[in-house]
Structures are given as C-alpha cells and as structure tokens.
Design an enzyme around this catalytic site. Sequence first.
Site, mmCIF file in Angstrom:
data_model
loop_
_atom_site.group_PDB
_atom_site.id
_atom_site.type_symbol
_atom_site.label_atom_id
_atom_site.label_comp_id
_atom_site.label_asym_id
_atom_site.label_seq_id
_atom_site.Cartn_x
_atom_site.Cartn_y
_atom_site.Cartn_z
ATOM 1 N N HIS A 470 24.107 -26.778 -22.932
ATOM 2 C CA HIS A 470 24.841 -27.818 -22.201
ATOM 3 C C HIS A 470 26.324 -27.479 -22.107
ATOM 4 C CE1 HIS A 470 25.806 -32.069 -21.045
ATOM 5 N NE2 HIS A 470 26.934 -31.769 -21.663
ATOM 6 N N GLU A 471 26.953 -27.217 -23.239
ATOM 7 C CA GLU A 471 28.391 -26.943 -23.232
ATOM 8 C C GLU A 471 28.709 -25.665 -22.474
ATOM 9 O OE1 GLU A 471 30.534 -29.081 -23.996
ATOM 10 O OE2 GLU A 471 29.118 -30.493 -24.886
ATOM 11 N N HIS A 474 29.335 -26.363 -18.900
ATOM 12 C CA HIS A 474 30.737 -26.703 -18.633
ATOM 13 C C HIS A 474 31.584 -25.432 -18.550
ATOM 14 C CE1 HIS A 474 30.480 -31.032 -18.943
ATOM 15 N NE2 HIS A 474 30.011 -31.002 -20.179
ATOM 16 N N HIS A 477 31.280 -23.746 -15.283
ATOM 17 C CA HIS A 477 32.045 -24.491 -14.280
ATOM 18 C C HIS A 477 33.520 -24.082 -14.347
ATOM 19 C CE1 HIS A 477 32.615 -28.729 -12.272
ATOM 20 N NE2 HIS A 477 32.857 -27.740 -11.444
#
Length: 683
Positions: A470-471, A474, A477
Amino acid sequence: MASENPLLTTSTPPFGIPDYAAIRAEHYLPAFDQAFDEHLAEIAAITRVPSAATFENTMIPLEKSGKLLGDVARAFFTVAGADSTDEIQELEQVLAPRLSAHQDAIQLDSDLYARIKHVYDELDALDLDPEQRYLVERHYFEMTRAGAGLDDAQKAELTAINQRISTLMAAFEKNLLNDTNDHAVVFDAAEELSGLSAGELSAAAQAATDRGLDGKWIVTLTLFTGHPYLSSLTDRESRRRILEASRSRGRRGNEHDNAMTLRELVRLRARRAALLGFASHAAYTTADETARSAEAVESRLRKLAPAAARNARREQAALQRIIDDGDAPFTLEAHDWAFYTEKLRQAEYDIDTAALRPWFEAERVLQDGVFRAATDLYGITFEERPDIRGYHPDVRAFEVRNADRSVLGVYLLDLYTRDTKRGGAWMNSLVEQSRLRGTQPVVVNNLNVSKPATGTPTLLTLDEVTTLFHEFGHALHGLFATVSYPHFAGTNVCRDFVEFPSQVNEMWIYWPEILASYARHIDTDEPLPGDLVERLRASGTFNEGFSTSEYLAAAWIDQAWHVLSPTEAAEEMDIDEFEARALADIGLDNPVVPPRYSSPYFAHIFAGGYSAGYYSYIWSEVLDADTVEWFRENGGLTRANGDRFREKLLGVGGSKDPLEAYRDFRGRDADIRPLLERRGLTD
C-alpha cells in the site's frame, strides 16, 4: 553562520537529499528563519512589478519561490515524524504557529491575490497549455478559499486561529507519541505471550531491553485501536491488557491527555469555517475534494453502514458459537474478536494467518514482491545505494531507474518501529520533482514493523505485507508524477483521491507470478501452497463486516466532530458520550466492534491532514476497485497496462482534475459495484 549550516548550503549527498550526517537539531530553526525571509522577499518582488500581471511575471516566479523553505521543511518534518527526539518535539511546537503565520502571510496577501485574479480573469485570452491554465485556476481557488478576499480584521482573526490550530495539532501528536510509549504493556513471563512466534517474542524482549527492562517483554502499541498480536495470544487477560492500553491513550487526565486539545481544535475549526463562509469545517474541507460537499460524504457513509453492521453482527454470532462450544463459555468482548476470528478462519477456510509469517520474510517481500511487481508493470529497477545516508541508521536508499536506464529518483525505506517514531505507516516526499526547478523525486516510506534481535529474520504478517504494498503505491505516485510546476508535484492531489494509487497497488499481493516470487518459506524456499492461496482468495470477504464497520465508525466520528456549527462546537461535551451518540446515529454502536480510532488517539484528523477527510479511504476505494477490474479485464500485470496507468493517472500528479484524469484512464466514471462486491455489501 549560514555557511556552517548544512541546511543552507548545497547538499553534499546526491539528488538534493539533506546531509543528515551533518545536520543537528540546532540547525533547523536558523534555516527556517532564513527560508521565511527569503520566501517573503520573493513574494514581495512579484507584487512590486509595475506592469500588469501575466503568467510569466506572476505565476512563474510564484512557482519558483519558497524552494529553500520547502527543502528545509521536508527535511525537518521527515525527522519529526520518524525520529522525533525531545529536542525535535520542542522545535515542532515552536515552528507550528510560525509556519502557519508564514503560510497565511502568503495566502492572504492582497497584492498577490489581485495579480493572480487578474491572470485568472484573462485566462480565455491567454495562450496557455492545460497545466498552466489549471495552475492559475488552482492558485486562485485556493487563495479565495483560504480567505484572501477577507477584510483586514477578518484576516487578523483568521491568522490567529490558524496559528492556534497548528500549535494544537503539534501538541496532539506529541501527547500521543509520549502516551503511546507510556502505555506499552510490560509482561513478566513469556507464558503471558503464549501464541506469539519466536520472532515476535524476540522483538518484545528486545523492546524491553531497549528500555532497561532485561528479563521482561514489552508489547508496543500500534496507532489503530487493535493490535496484530490479539489474533495470536492465547491468554485472554493479555489480550485484554493490550486492547485496554490501546483504547486508554490520550484520555487519562495526565499531561498527555488529548481531550482538551481536540475539543479546542474542533471549536477553532468550526469558527474558521464560519469566518470563511462555510457552514462547518466538513463543508470547508470537502469543497476542495472530489466529494464536493459534506452532504455527499454523509450520504455515502449512511448507505454503506447498515450492511456493514449487519455483516458484523453475523460474524459476531459465529464467533460466539465457537466460544459457547468450548469448555468454559463466556461472552465475546472486543479483545477476543481477532483471536476467535482466526479460529473461525481456520475452521471455514483452513487458514492460520499467524502460520503464514515464515513465507513473508521482509527482504524477499520487498525485493521479489514489491519491487518485482513495479518492474514487471512499469519497467523500473531498483539499486540499493548504501552511500546515501538517511536520517536514521535503519533507513535504506534505492536509486530508481526507468526502463531506458534513465534515473527516475530515489526511494527510501524506514521499516522498523522505535520509540521516536510516530505510529502507523506513511509516505512523504523529501525532494519533489519539478521541470521548472530541475529536481528529481526522493520519496520515503515509513512502517512500524517490530524489529527482532540481531541475526533473527524479520517475518511479516499478512497485514504488514499489505501495508508495504500500500505505502509503496504512494511512493510510486510520488516518483512517477512528472510536472512542470512544484504546486502539482508528487501526491499533491485531493485528499479523497490520494489513497487511490496506493490501494490499487495492493492488488499485486495475490497476483500469481508476484506471489510465487516473494511468498517462499524462509527455511525451505517452498512457495506458498497453491491450495492455501486459493483459500486465501476465497476468504476475500471474510471478516469484512468487522473491517468495514470499524473503518466506517472512525470515518463517522470524524464527520460528527467536523459538521458541528460554531455554536454546537462551543458546547461542553464528554468525548466518550459524543462518540457513543454519533455511532448510535449511524447504527455502528456495537461495543464488540470498536472504531478503528477513537478521538483521543485519532492522529489522522487531529494531528494530520485528514480532518473531515478520513472518509477518503473508502471514497478512493470506489476508484480502486473499478481500476482493479480494468486491469483484470485487460490482461493484468503487463507493461502496456502499467504504462497506461502511469501516463494517464500517476504521471499527471496534481496537474489535472483527478476525476478527469480517471475518465482519461478508464473511459468513463467509476462504478461502485466492484467496491460493494469486494466489501460484501451487495445486499
């Protein structure tokens, strides 16, 4: 002297990474002082231009301004979150109101606002590309919303409110960090921790040793209400002690009590919203999100909550039947849920999640899972750079290259928990990409994995594997966003859109070739058995009633605080009673399913940037679930799919309306159906 301050000289490490080897705590405040002065001088130079405002003489210098301040702030707040000593905490308290005042000095500058408004009014006559046009629109909207159009008296009040809010948020985080450390649960005998793995016991023993308690075991607390160990501990009293400690944080009436802090925050946010012309802080916040209104958020949450609560009650009844069939029946309580959920999971799917840990060795998950998926999808590669020093010895640096071997940026990973690190997991930028400034991205991922004793492998839980993927979403991105103007760099997008890329990246956890690559037994190198993988997939909606309910309960508490008018917020209220009324209102008042966060330790909304925005996870998940379906329909883990996702969504950063970017990628608006199916909410 500035020449002796490593924050004010050219960075020695590559990529503009701060020279943490040379930086000391006393360097930060002088660096901020100079950065404040320099930024104000840059803005004054823009407003003194005698000719009419243009994109070139107003927007370009505005985007070039504040570079030193941004560099110093990112260097400092990276440390403040991940390695916050007493000295750093004191600095944060000092800096919070000063940063707020400085931001207001820019955002509320009438002369700057007038120049931007002039460019905005002339937009249709200007020859601007889409990113330039959107830059003007965003600056004008943000300054208007921030209060640039208020009169001087209103601006003075607004500035005072903003400074006080920033001070209170820093105090909330400091209180929570200290109280979380104080609430760590000490055990005198290993038998009290029966059910934990050897690695988990090693981590607990090491935590005790680090605090001078040799021969004991310490269980440190996570940010959220529950704890990973609750699913394994066989001793019911040990489970009760851990959950009770977790839920007691910030509410003991001592120097770390957050009750007064959060109540004042709520009052000030409500007053600020009214001053700016909004009915509530939630209305003020959502006006700049894809949701657009607090009513839209309330409607979505109210539609989802009843089915989630029903599912949770069905799950509760199933757990109670297991207890009733035992030798000594008792009534299920909150600290029992995770433990008996694992028993039910074993009974229904023959899955013991605690037994999965030998397949999830941290380094292999990182290299052959997280990095491998990114390489297959986007063609990027990772090379560790031990010569790049982070802010703590645990920090690792990786140079990231594109498929053509050109350098993309740097990824830093800080995996382990420590007393100086705040709870939870997050990504932040240390250096932001910008064509205008000629900078490449440096991004940081922080987790809070318990660190075992030296020589013992780090074995992750399935939840920790999910968090790492998940992290890293980020991080992708932040790495991929390729923009001209710093205003749009990295993850500078709407709060209720920012979780979308990270949630999409979780899909690769179970993707066959990725799972086969990283999920291999630490001792035998055997892959995770195929039948077990199928059972994991089949259990996709297992315990979703609980998971969705605890999340929605926290999101609703956030909204309940922040839809209050100034008059309502001014009323004296007991926090526990307030939460109880709010949860009863939406039907999530099940004491066996406590909210994922309770107000006194709800750092997302009282110390972070999620106030009136915690709903954003499930809001983004609509886009995420719809995107996962697109990947599956189009062949899954392919370079073509990755390139499209990178080009249309990740690569645009904040330079385009996020929903417009989504339509560019998907060809239509998102469908909510995949989310409802994923969460088991279709009925």
